[in-house]
Scaffold this motif. Structure first.
Motif, PDB file in Angstrom:
ATOM      1  N   ASP A   6       0.885  -1.277   0.041  1.00 34.47           N
ATOM      2  CA  ASP A   6      -0.239   0.159  -0.004  1.00 34.47           C
ATOM      3  C   ASP A   6       0.914   1.247   0.015  1.00 34.47           C
ATOM      4  OD1 ASP A   6      -2.851   0.028  -0.072  1.00 34.47           O
ATOM      5  OD2 ASP A   6      -2.601   1.597   1.639  1.00 34.47           O
ATOM      6  N   THR A  64       6.478  -6.684  -5.253  1.00 38.34           N
ATOM      7  CA  THR A  64       5.064  -7.442  -5.070  1.00 38.34           C
ATOM      8  C   THR A  64       5.079  -7.497  -3.361  1.00 38.34           C
ATOM      9  OG1 THR A  64       5.221  -8.591  -6.896  1.00 38.34           O
ATOM     10  CG2 THR A  64       3.332  -9.041  -5.349  1.00 38.34           C
ATOM     11  N   LYS A  83       0.599  -9.234   2.524  1.00 41.18           N
ATOM     12  CA  LYS A  83       0.527  -9.265   4.137  1.00 41.18           C
ATOM     13  C   LYS A  83       1.097 -10.473   4.560  1.00 41.18           C
ATOM     14  CE  LYS A  83      -1.902  -6.883   6.205  1.00 41.18           C
ATOM     15  NZ  LYS A  83      -1.289  -6.049   7.329  1.00 41.18           N
ATOM     16  N   GLY A 130      -3.069   5.315  -5.378  1.00 43.84           N
ATOM     17  CA  GLY A 130      -2.804   3.946  -5.015  1.00 43.84           C
ATOM     18  C   GLY A 130      -3.639   2.879  -5.868  1.00 43.84           C
ATOM     19  N   ASN A 135       4.247 -21.222 -12.593  1.00 42.78           N
ATOM     20  CA  ASN A 135       4.340 -20.280 -11.321  1.00 42.78           C
ATOM     21  C   ASN A 135       3.713 -18.879 -11.909  1.00 42.78           C
ATOM     22  OD1 ASN A 135       4.014 -19.850  -8.730  1.00 42.78           O
ATOM     23  ND2 ASN A 135       6.295 -19.335  -8.704  1.00 42.78           N
ATOM     24  N   TYR A 138      -7.713 -17.635  -0.635  1.00 38.33           N
ATOM     25  CA  TYR A 138      -6.550 -16.843  -0.517  1.00 38.33           C
ATOM     26  C   TYR A 138      -5.160 -17.550  -0.462  1.00 38.33           C
ATOM     27  CZ  TYR A 138      -3.773 -13.321   2.050  1.00 38.33           C
ATOM     28  OH  TYR A 138      -2.846 -12.219   2.396  1.00 38.33           O
ATOM     29  N   LEU A 172      -2.365 -17.126  -3.042  1.00 41.82           N
ATOM     30  CA  LEU A 172      -1.217 -16.413  -2.431  1.00 41.82           C
ATOM     31  C   LEU A 172      -0.092 -17.247  -2.996  1.00 41.82           C
ATOM     32  CD1 LEU A 172      -0.600 -14.125  -0.430  1.00 41.82           C
ATOM     33  CD2 LEU A 172      -0.590 -15.723   1.452  1.00 41.82           C
ATOM     34  N   ILE A 173      -0.042 -18.596  -2.819  1.00 42.91           N
ATOM     35  CA  ILE A 173       1.521 -19.238  -3.215  1.00 42.91           C
ATOM     36  C   ILE A 173       1.500 -19.305  -4.471  1.00 42.91           C
ATOM     37  CG2 ILE A 173       2.110 -21.747  -2.931  1.00 42.91           C
ATOM     38  CD1 ILE A 173       1.949 -20.436  -0.378  1.00 42.91           C
ATOM     39  N   GLY A 208       1.289 -15.305  -6.043  1.00 44.01           N
ATOM     40  CA  GLY A 208       1.842 -14.810  -4.789  1.00 44.01           C
ATOM     41  C   GLY A 208       2.620 -13.768  -5.204  1.00 44.01           C
ATOM     42  N   ILE A 209       4.171 -14.104  -4.915  1.00 43.82           N
ATOM     43  CA  ILE A 209       4.954 -12.950  -4.884  1.00 43.82           C
ATOM     44  C   ILE A 209       5.669 -12.817  -6.175  1.00 43.82           C
ATOM     45  CG2 ILE A 209       5.109 -12.938  -2.254  1.00 43.82           C
ATOM     46  CD1 ILE A 209       7.467 -14.677  -2.439  1.00 43.82           C
ATOM     47  N   THR A 210       5.443 -13.217  -7.178  1.00 46.29           N
ATOM     48  CA  THR A 210       6.151 -13.286  -8.353  1.00 46.29           C
ATOM     49  C   THR A 210       5.474 -12.459  -9.534  1.00 46.29           C
ATOM     50  OG1 THR A 210       5.284 -15.393  -8.741  1.00 46.29           O
ATOM     51  CG2 THR A 210       7.830 -15.218  -8.058  1.00 46.29           C
ATOM     52  N   ASN A 211       3.968 -12.215  -9.276  1.00 47.50           N
ATOM     53  CA  ASN A 211       3.446 -11.856 -10.444  1.00 47.50           C
ATOM     54  C   ASN A 211       2.379 -10.832  -9.875  1.00 47.50           C
ATOM     55  OD1 ASN A 211       2.078 -11.017 -12.655  1.00 47.50           O
ATOM     56  ND2 ASN A 211       2.286 -13.101 -13.642  1.00 47.50           N
ATOM     57  N   ARG A 212       2.625  -9.687  -9.545  1.00 44.10           N
ATOM     58  CA  ARG A 212       1.657  -8.895  -9.129  1.00 44.10           C
ATOM     59  C   ARG A 212       0.715  -8.431  -9.878  1.00 44.10           C
ATOM     60  NH1 ARG A 212       1.168  -5.230  -5.647  1.00 44.10           N
ATOM     61  NH2 ARG A 212      -0.083  -3.281  -6.050  1.00 44.10           N
ATOM     62  N   GLN A 243      -2.845 -10.383  -9.342  1.00 43.20           N
ATOM     63  CA  GLN A 243      -3.476 -10.605  -7.896  1.00 43.20           C
ATOM     64  C   GLN A 243      -4.747 -10.511  -8.003  1.00 43.20           C
ATOM     65  OE1 GLN A 243      -2.021  -7.025  -5.799  1.00 43.20           O
ATOM     66  NE2 GLN A 243      -0.785  -8.355  -4.380  1.00 43.20           N
ATOM     67  N   ALA A 285      -6.641  -7.798   1.233  1.00 42.01           N
ATOM     68  CA  ALA A 285      -5.579  -7.913   2.449  1.00 42.01           C
ATOM     69  C   ALA A 285      -4.438  -6.804   2.500  1.00 42.01           C
ATOM     70  CB  ALA A 285      -5.115  -9.569   2.572  1.00 42.01           C
ATOM     71  N   GLU A 286      -4.192  -6.452   1.346  1.00 47.68           N
ATOM     72  CA  GLU A 286      -3.222  -5.338   1.286  1.00 47.68           C
ATOM     73  C   GLU A 286      -3.515  -3.975   1.576  1.00 47.68           C
ATOM     74  OE1 GLU A 286      -0.877  -5.181  -2.084  1.00 47.68           O
ATOM     75  OE2 GLU A 286      -0.349  -7.318  -2.073  1.00 47.68           O
ATOM     76  N   MET A 287      -4.726  -3.854   1.266  1.00 43.19           N
ATOM     77  CA  MET A 287      -5.628  -2.347   1.497  1.00 43.19           C
ATOM     78  C   MET A 287      -5.333  -2.074   2.894  1.00 43.19           C
ATOM     79  SD  MET A 287      -8.475  -1.493  -1.007  1.00 43.19           S
ATOM     80  CE  MET A 287      -7.944  -0.887  -2.638  1.00 43.19           C
TER      81      MET A 287
END
Lengths: 453, 365
Positions: free
Chosen positions: A61, A85, A88, B150, B222, B297, B301-302, B305-309, B312, B319-321
């Motif tokens: 955020d 990226t 949370k 944002g 992935n 979720y 997430l897995i 997750g963290i490789t491809n924004r 999402q 959850a990020e908000m």
């Protein structure tokens, strides 16, 4: 006609795409950095343009916006695309990702204790293999470097990452207007702090607001308090052996008298009648983010709240730094141990070894990587080459000054401890003790029992 | 006789009504909260919108009696109470109440009278921030500041649909074929394989996450939609197969046999007879699977997750908000309501099949 316009549209989109691809690097300003790694030098010449580096971390955020803003200049200089990226549930996801072989190139760890496991498994790239050691020694305090040095897969120490940001913890926030209207003055010694607390009680108010509830992480603010008192009542050597022992033989257990003494000192502050708003029972049930809110009630219901600098984002909307609230340094208890300052920070660890990742890691070891974030607030720089005037808020500049005046800087111990203790039994044990479920000795023994043998 | 019947109906309806009200209260509370502003959400409950009696300050505060101590009772206007009681407010007996505001030295007395009040300070700000993205002010070193918008929910909303629709349709198709096969085709090992499929029901999906992630990394799946469709398909198949098998195996044997005699192939029977007849079961499973995927979720997430924004899904975005430290949790109210819309539409669209489908395979013979 319609067909033509669609073809044109596609051509336009394609040309836009190639434009982005061909967007070159403008090169770093001359003489901005010294002692660069070979990769950062070649990145600065634009030789790595068009590559991408993936990053992940727990901040999202607003912080994510500020982060992207702070790397924008570097991206333009080098043509390297840094793709961040946030999640949370970062702590859980990063474990699965690293195990599954899908780790991001760089990950941001607010709890360096987690990195320890990855370092021992050989997943983390040793940054000392390519970074100039002279540069690291010049740009970081020795204690920062000590804390990023961890045993590698063969037991040899590796440098597991670079420190990118930190938070100040040893801060007591107070509602400035109410505080001054009541005629209170800022305490500079522990005795003055106790005298002030007694004065506030005699005036009919509660001096402290304390809340340690935080969902699954309930208890962490209590561990911060414990660390503050530990630093002020025992030697640094004891603190280090307690939080980050170099080997098992040196470890200072929780059952040690030094730890018990710290807890008892904390107990006198928390459990004395009328010292804490709502009394002892309220501590464990109050959400840490809501805890400072009564300070801003009219009239103020409590006058002091100890928490890291991030807490200002939980203050009610519209309150202003320097007008409605301010902070002071949590005074030393025993003069013998000087003026220690407790911090927490984010360690950037590297999982994939490519030239562009090396260049970006080197960039993060420089104050320049935080410059715009410092300006917009919400971060403190551990880099020696960051300038005080870069800070956009007086509060953060004040904290940075406090840190530079401190006689010692120590990292949040619970973040350094193995996860089973640091984000497990320590939280739970403190909560049980504070809520009165178990007595102090039992709580300390329970915390200690979780330490991996 | 008629009277007793009517009374019974009344009792049943009354009980149902109570249950419905109880079950909807949390949702109503969420809806009300989502249109209240941040400070109101944090300081009072949503029920304060209901008119209620409360104490309202009247007039300016007056000086409190000086030189009092905390442990001595204090007498004001003939009423004696301790300092702590005065701070909470003491009823004076004439419909007014006096509250000691502030501490013993600088405090003042405030008179309160009782009034009906309600907190109707509504705002659409939460929805605005969630739908349009929060505005962040970035201070520059040179003293200027820029506003950065944002992320909003739109991209994540579309991603959620992209994930949920194929992840619902693919397992249903495969499971319907499989269920038909298990129910109406004879082949060696049929029982064993079916037991194997049912046994998969007890395997928790969490233990499969890391192995699958490893394979995905090797196959370069992935972070792709295809990867997550396959994951949801795999995790949903055992239940889907089992549920549809129970329904399809209960179809009247005569219909299928006469089709056989008329020379229909398995595929024709499946397509022309079995599928249309099992619409209730298909629809009810579709609801289950869609809701599960939409609200998922962990799997997202897995594997995203963290490789491809860019991919999402809604749950991750919501959850990020709330911000890195949860400081904006009040936005969950409106975000939750927006994410509820699609499941509600799906539910009401397929609802008429739902009750029939719930009984799918439950009544034998």
């Amino acid at each position: 006609m319609k067909k033509v316009s669609i073809v044109m549209l596609i051509a336009l989109v394609l040309s836009l795409g190639t434009n982005v691809m061909a967007q070159g690097a403008s090169g770093c300003p001359d003489g901005l950095w010294t002692l660069m790694s070979a990769e950062l030098e070649s990145a600065c010449k634009g030789e790595l343009a068009g590559t991408a580096v993936t990053m992940s971390g727990p901040f999202t955020d607003e912080d994510e916006v500020k982060f992207n803003d702070s790397i924008a200049e570097f991206e333009a200089w080098t043509g390297i695309d840094i793709q961040y990226t946030g999640s949370k549930e970062f702590e859980a996801v990063i474990r699965a990702s690293v195990e599954g072989g899908a780790a991001p190139d760089i990950a941001d760890f607010p709890q360096p204790g987690t990195v320890k496991g990855f370092a021992a498994d050989g997943k983390v790239v040793d940054i000392s293999t390519f970074m100039n050691p002279e540069w690291l020694a010049q740009n970081y305090l020795a204690s920062w470097l000590d804390m990023s040095s961890m045993p590698g897969p063969d037991g040899e120490a590796i440098t597991a990452g670079v420190w990118a940001r930190f938070n100040g913890k040893s801060l007591v926030w107070y509602p400035k207007q109410a505080f001054e209207a009541a005629g209170y003055t800022i305490p500079t010694t522990w005795d003055e702090l106790i005298a002030l607390s007694d004065q506030i009680v005699a005036d009919g108010d509660a001096p402290w607001c304390v809340g340690i509830e935080s969902g699954a992480a309930t208890g962490w603010p209590a561990t911060d308090w414990m660390e503050e008192v530990m630093l002020r009542t025992t030697s640094l050597e004891n603190y280090d052996n307690w939080s980050f022992p170099s080997d098992v033989a040196n470890r200072l257990p929780f059952t040690d008298p030094a730890v018990k003494n710290a807890a008892e000192t904390l107990g006198t502050l928390w459990f004395t009648d009328n010292y804490v708003l709502g009394g002892r029972q309220a501590i464990a049930g109050t959400f840490f983010g809501d805890a400072p809110t009564p300070m801003f009630a009219d009239p103020a219901q409590c006058y002091m709240h100890k928490q890291g600098n991030f807490i200002t984002s939980f203050f009610p909307e519209g309150v202003q730094a320097g007008v409605d609230y301010d902070f002071f340094y949590l005074p030393p208890i025993d003069e013998e141990y000087g003026k220690p300052f407790l911090v927490a920070g984010d360690l950037y660890a590297m999982f994939n070894d490519r030239p562009e990742v090396r260049a970006v890691m080197d960039f993060f070891s420089r104050g320049e990587s935080l410059k715009s974030w410092l300006g917009s607030g919400g971060a403190l720089s551990p880099h020696n080459d960051a300038q005080l005037e870069w800070y956009g808020s007086d509060v953060e500049r004040g904290i940075a000054e406090l840190v530079s005046q401190a006689t010692s800087v120590r990292f949040d111990g619970s973040d350094l401890m193995p996860a089973a203790v640091g984000s497990g039994s320590f939280w739970k044990g403190m909560t049980d003790w504070v809520s009165g479920t178990v007595d102090l000795d039992t709580a300390l023994a329970e915390i200690d029992a979780a330490w991996p043998q | 006789m008629k009277n007793t019947k009517r009374r019974a109906i009344l009792v049943v309806n009354g009980v149902l009504l109570i249950i419905i009200v109880l079950w909807t209260i949390p949702t109503v509370g969420l809806l009300v909260s989502s249109v209240r502003d941040r400070n109101d959400i944090q300081t009072s409950g949503w029920w304060s919108i209901i008119p209620h009696q409360s104490w309202v300050a009247s007039g300016e505060p007056i000086a409190a009696p000086p030189d009092q101590t905390r442990d001595q009772p204090i007498t004001i206007n003939g009423v004696t109470a301790s300092y702590d009681e005065w701070r909470n407010g003491v009823n004076m007996g004439d419909g007014t109440r006096i509250v000691w505001v502030g501490n013993l030295r600088t405090g003042r007395l405030q008179l309160y009278t009782q009034q009906i009040s309600m907190n109707w300070n509504f705002t659409l700000d939460n929805y605005n921030q969630v739908l349009a993205g929060k505005a962040f002010e970035i201070q520059r070193a040179d003293g200027t500041s820029t506003t950065v918008q944002g992320d909003d929910l739109v991209g994540a909303f579309l991603n959620s649909l992209t994930v949920a629709i194929p992840s619902t349709i693919i397992p249903i198709l495969i499971a319907a074929f499989a269920a038909y096969g298990f129910a109406w085709m004879k082949f060696p090992g049929r029982r064993i394989i079916f037991i194997g499929v049912v046994a998969m029901l007890v395997v928790p999906l969490q233990i499969a996450l890391i192995p699958i992630l490893r394979d995905y990394v090797n196959l370069e799946l992935n972070g792709t939609f295809l990867g997550i469709w396959l994951a949801h398909t795999g995790f949903g198949l055992p239940l889907a197969t089992y549920l549809l098998y129970n329904y399809i195996s209960q179809l009247p044997r005569d219909i299928l046999e006469s089709a056989f005699i008329d020379g229909a192939s398995h595929f024709t029977i499946f397509q022309r007879l079995v599928l249309p007849l099992s619409v209730p079961a298909l629809a009810s499973f579709a609801i289950f699977q869609f809701l599960w995927v939409w609200n998922d979720y962990l799997v997202a997430l897995i594997f995203m997750g963290i490789t491809n924004r860019g991919n999402q899904v809604l749950t991750m975005r919501i959850a990020e908000m709330v911000g890195s430290r949860g400081q904006d949790w009040h936005l969950l109210t409106s975000a939750a309501f927006i994410s509820m819309i699609v499941p509600l539409v799906v539910f009401f669209a397929l609802q008429r099949y739902f009750v029939r489908g719930l009984m799918a395979g439950s009544v034998k013979g």
